[in-house]
Structure formats: structure tokens, C-alpha cells
Design an enzyme around this catalytic site. Structure first.
Site, mmCIF file in Angstrom:
data_model
loop_
_atom_site.group_PDB
_atom_site.id
_atom_site.type_symbol
_atom_site.label_atom_id
_atom_site.label_comp_id
_atom_site.label_asym_id
_atom_site.label_seq_id
_atom_site.Cartn_x
_atom_site.Cartn_y
_atom_site.Cartn_z
ATOM 1 N N GLY A 10 0.821 -1.216 0.000
ATOM 2 C CA GLY A 10 0.000 0.000 0.000
ATOM 3 C C GLY A 10 0.850 1.259 0.000
ATOM 4 O O GLY A 10 2.082 1.195 -0.112
ATOM 5 N N PHE A 11 0.184 2.380 0.150
ATOM 6 C CA PHE A 11 0.866 3.670 0.076
ATOM 7 C C PHE A 11 1.926 3.830 1.194
ATOM 8 O O PHE A 11 3.124 3.937 0.918
ATOM 9 C CB PHE A 11 -0.196 4.776 0.100
ATOM 10 N N ILE A 12 1.508 3.791 2.435
ATOM 11 C CA ILE A 12 2.478 3.983 3.523
ATOM 12 C C ILE A 12 3.369 2.746 3.647
ATOM 13 O O ILE A 12 4.590 2.841 3.776
ATOM 14 C CB ILE A 12 1.765 4.274 4.869
ATOM 15 N N ASN A 32 -3.135 -8.284 0.357
ATOM 16 C CA ASN A 32 -4.083 -8.966 -0.547
ATOM 17 C C ASN A 32 -4.401 -8.121 -1.782
ATOM 18 O O ASN A 32 -5.295 -8.452 -2.547
ATOM 19 C CB ASN A 32 -5.373 -9.354 0.189
ATOM 20 N N TYR A 149 -15.238 3.226 11.284
ATOM 21 C CA TYR A 149 -13.781 3.139 11.111
ATOM 22 C C TYR A 149 -13.072 3.562 12.393
ATOM 23 O O TYR A 149 -12.123 2.920 12.847
ATOM 24 C CB TYR A 149 -13.344 4.026 9.936
ATOM 25 N N LYS A 153 -10.811 1.010 14.657
ATOM 26 C CA LYS A 153 -9.422 1.304 15.041
ATOM 27 C C LYS A 153 -9.290 1.391 16.563
ATOM 28 O O LYS A 153 -8.260 1.041 17.126
ATOM 29 C CB LYS A 153 -8.965 2.609 14.377
#
Ligand code: UDP
Length: 321
Positions: A10-12, A32, A149, A153
């Protein structure tokens, strides 16, 4: 060290992988590819220190096989982005709660130091700015999908702290609006990606509501430095850290900055939250981290100024870096 990065495509995650590989570690990525991309990690595929496993954190068997071999885990795999969460809350809740539960259960079984990626969304619509790690959370009703969300978290954080209480060296990092190269150009998770894409296509920049809401945009190299400090500073174990810049920028200001940087002739238009996200939506108006704990415990401070970070991001968007 042998390090597992969940969500490493992913991005980070992929930006973190680059730094870990540069430091000479052996790195395994579990992703995934739901939002991650092979193109983010393909430059490592030929290295014998790099392993890519295309699977989910919901697969306990795979997790056990991987975690028993590693010395450190960065758990970044998650469904992120307000738009993804609002569109498909079930996938987001299951992935973000059960997935993290799985990772922590295995980390505990094999006693592996772990960093859990959390989010500034934890604070909800709290107005107690700057937001402290131990500040009260303020959320809307369960019928507003966005807050699922935040709660997912929060459950992750509760799990992490509960395992820390049992002695597991685990830390939590709360990211504040990370941006930089490899942001998804569709801009689902980031207004910066969305504005760059719109500006480069000459389409209107869609500022929601009055555009006076603010965020503290954090360049991804800073986000990663904070994350790695949380994994390496001994006193970080058992603690939660805000990882972000504390420079506040309004969305109006951001739109103008991006227009200027790209030299775009796009107009800036204002559209209502309802048009953007549908009826049941609530917004966080100001989101500013209190960075005292990160500074004192980790020695972390965000360094890359917004104009510089945006320039580097633009270079990536236009294929110049
Ligand atoms: N935003 C906007 N136009 C867009 C997308 C987002 O004005 O096309 C605003 C959004 O309302 C929020 C801020 O930009 O105030 C940051 O949104 P993003 O989706 O990047 O992340 P958030 O901080 O809300 O999780």
C-alpha cells in the site's frame, strides 16, 4: 532483522518497505492487493531479502506461518479512506477488527514486537484541539457509517493495549493525513491525491462544504520515521503516539496551493457533504495532533514542509520521480 509488513504494497506500507530494504533487513510483505499494488513493490521482487505473500490478514494459517519467522511486525494492512468505509462498511469492519485481532494473537503467541497502525480518525469529531492521545473521543451515531472506522481502530488499540498489559512489546501509531508518492490517484483516501488528479486533468477541484475545515498533512517520509521510532525506542512499548505534523491547513488553502503548483486552470468549486458522501455524513472540522508525547518519548518531529512535500508528490504524479 526479518520484518513483516502487513499492507506492505500500500501507500504507507510500500514507502516503509523501501526504507527497511535500504537498511539491509529481510522483509516479508503480506498484502491482498485490495488497495495495494504490485507496482509499489516490484522493484524489490528480484531481491532474495524480499518476499511477497499475496494473501489476507484474515487468513490465520498464513499469519502464523509468517509471524513465527519474524523479529518485528509493522501491521499496516487495513481498509482505509472515508469513501471506502462509507461505501462498504462491512468489509472495513471485518478487516480492521478481525485482521488486527489475528495479527496480535500471533504476535503474542510467538512474542514478536509489533507496531499497530491506527488513525487520527480515532478522535472523531472532538473539538479538543490539539488532540492528545489520551483525550476524550467524540463520535456520532452508529447510523453514520464513517464512525465505524474510528471504532474499529479503537478496538485495535484496545487489543494492543490489552496485549501490552500481558507484556507484549506493542506500540500504536495514529497517523494524521499522510500524503506523498504512491497515493492512490483515485483519491479515495486522500484529498491531496484527489486534487492533484483533478488539477492535472483540468477538472474542477471539489472542495467540500465551505473548505474552512482543516487537516495537518504529513509527508510520508515523516510518517515512516515516526513509525520506525515506535518500533525501536524501548520506552515506546505499551504506548500510543500521534504521528503527524502540527501545521494546520484549510482545504481552501490546499486547493489553491495545488492549483498553483500544477499551474492548472481548473476552477475551485464548493460542493455539499451530502452531494459528496450521501445523507448520513458527519465531518471532522479541525484535526490537529498534540505532538508532545511523540517528541518526548520518540524524539519525533515532522520535518518536511507542505510545499516541499507537495512538490515531491507532484513529481511522482507526473512520473518525474
Ligand atoms: N475533501 C474535500 N474534497 C474532496 C475530498 C475531501 O474538500 O474531494 C475534504 C474532506 O471534507 C476533509 C478533508 O478534505 O475535510 C480531508 O479529507 P480526506 O478524505 O483526505 O481525509 P480525512 O481527513 O477526512 O480522513
Amino acid at each position: 532483522m526479518h520484518i513483516l509488513v502487513t499492507g506492505g504494497a500500500g501507500f504507507i506500507g510500500s514507502n516503509l518497505v523501501d526504507v527497511l530494504m535500504e537498511q539491509g533487513h529481510e522483509v516479508t510483505v503480506l498484502d491482498n492487493l485490495s488497495v495495494g499494488k504490485v507496482s509499489n513493490i516490484e522493484h524489490h521482487l528480484s531481491s532474495d531479502r524480499f518476499h511477497f505473500v499475496n494473501d489476507s490478514i484474515l487468513n490465520v494459517g498464513i499469519l502464523e506461518r509468517l509471524i513465527r519467522q519474524v523479529d518485528l511486525i509493522y501491521h499496516l494492512a487495513a481498509v482505509v479512506g472515508v469513501k471506502y468505509v462509507v461505501d462498504d462498511p462491512l468489509t472495513a469492519i471485518v478487516t480492521n477488527v478481525r485482521g488486527t485481532e489475528n495479527v496480535l494473537e500471533m504476535a503474542f503467541k510467538y512474542w514478536v514486537r509489533t507496531v499497530i497502525a491506527s488513525s487520527s480518525e480515532i478522535h472523531g469529531k472532538s473539538t479538543a484541539v490539539p488532540l492528545k492521545e489520551d483525550g476524550d473521543r467524540l463520535l456520532g451515531p452508529t447510523t453514520v457509517g464513517r464512525w465505524s472506522y474510528s471504532d474499529a481502530k479503537a478496538i485495535d488499540e484496545y487489543f494492543a493495549l490489552a496485549y501490552a498489559k500481558k507484556g507484549l512489546p506493542v506500540s500504536v501509531v495514529r497517523y494524521f493525513n499522510a500524503y506523498g508518492p504512491r497515493l492512490d490517484p483515485k483519491g479515495y483516501g486522500s484529498v491531496i491525491a484527489k486534487f492533484f488528479t483533478q488539477a492535472l486533468r483540468g477538472e474542477p477541484l471539489t472542495v467540500f462544504d465551505d473548505g474552512r475545515q482543516t487537516r495537518c498533512f504529513t509527508y510520508v517520509a515523516d510518517t515512516i520515521r515516526g513509525t520506525m521510532l515506535a518500533a525501536t525506542v524501548k520506552e515506546a512499548a505499551g504506548q500510543v503516539f500521534n504521528i503527524g505534523s502540527d501545521r494546520e491547513t484549510s482545504i481552501n488553502e490546499l486547493a489553491l496551493l495545488i492549483k498553483e503548483l500544477t499551474g492548472s486552470s481548473s476552477e475551485v468549486v464548493h460542493i455539499s457533504y451530502e452531494e459528496a458522501y450521501g445523507k448520513a455524513f458527519e465531518e471532522t472540522r479541525r484535526r490537529v495532533p498534540d505532538v508532545t508525547r511523540a517528541r518526548e518519548v520518540l524524539g519525533f518531529e515532522a520535518q518536511v514542509p507542505l510545499d516541499e512535500g507537495l512538490r515531491r508528490t507532484l513529481d511522482w504524479f507526473t512520473g518525474e520521480s
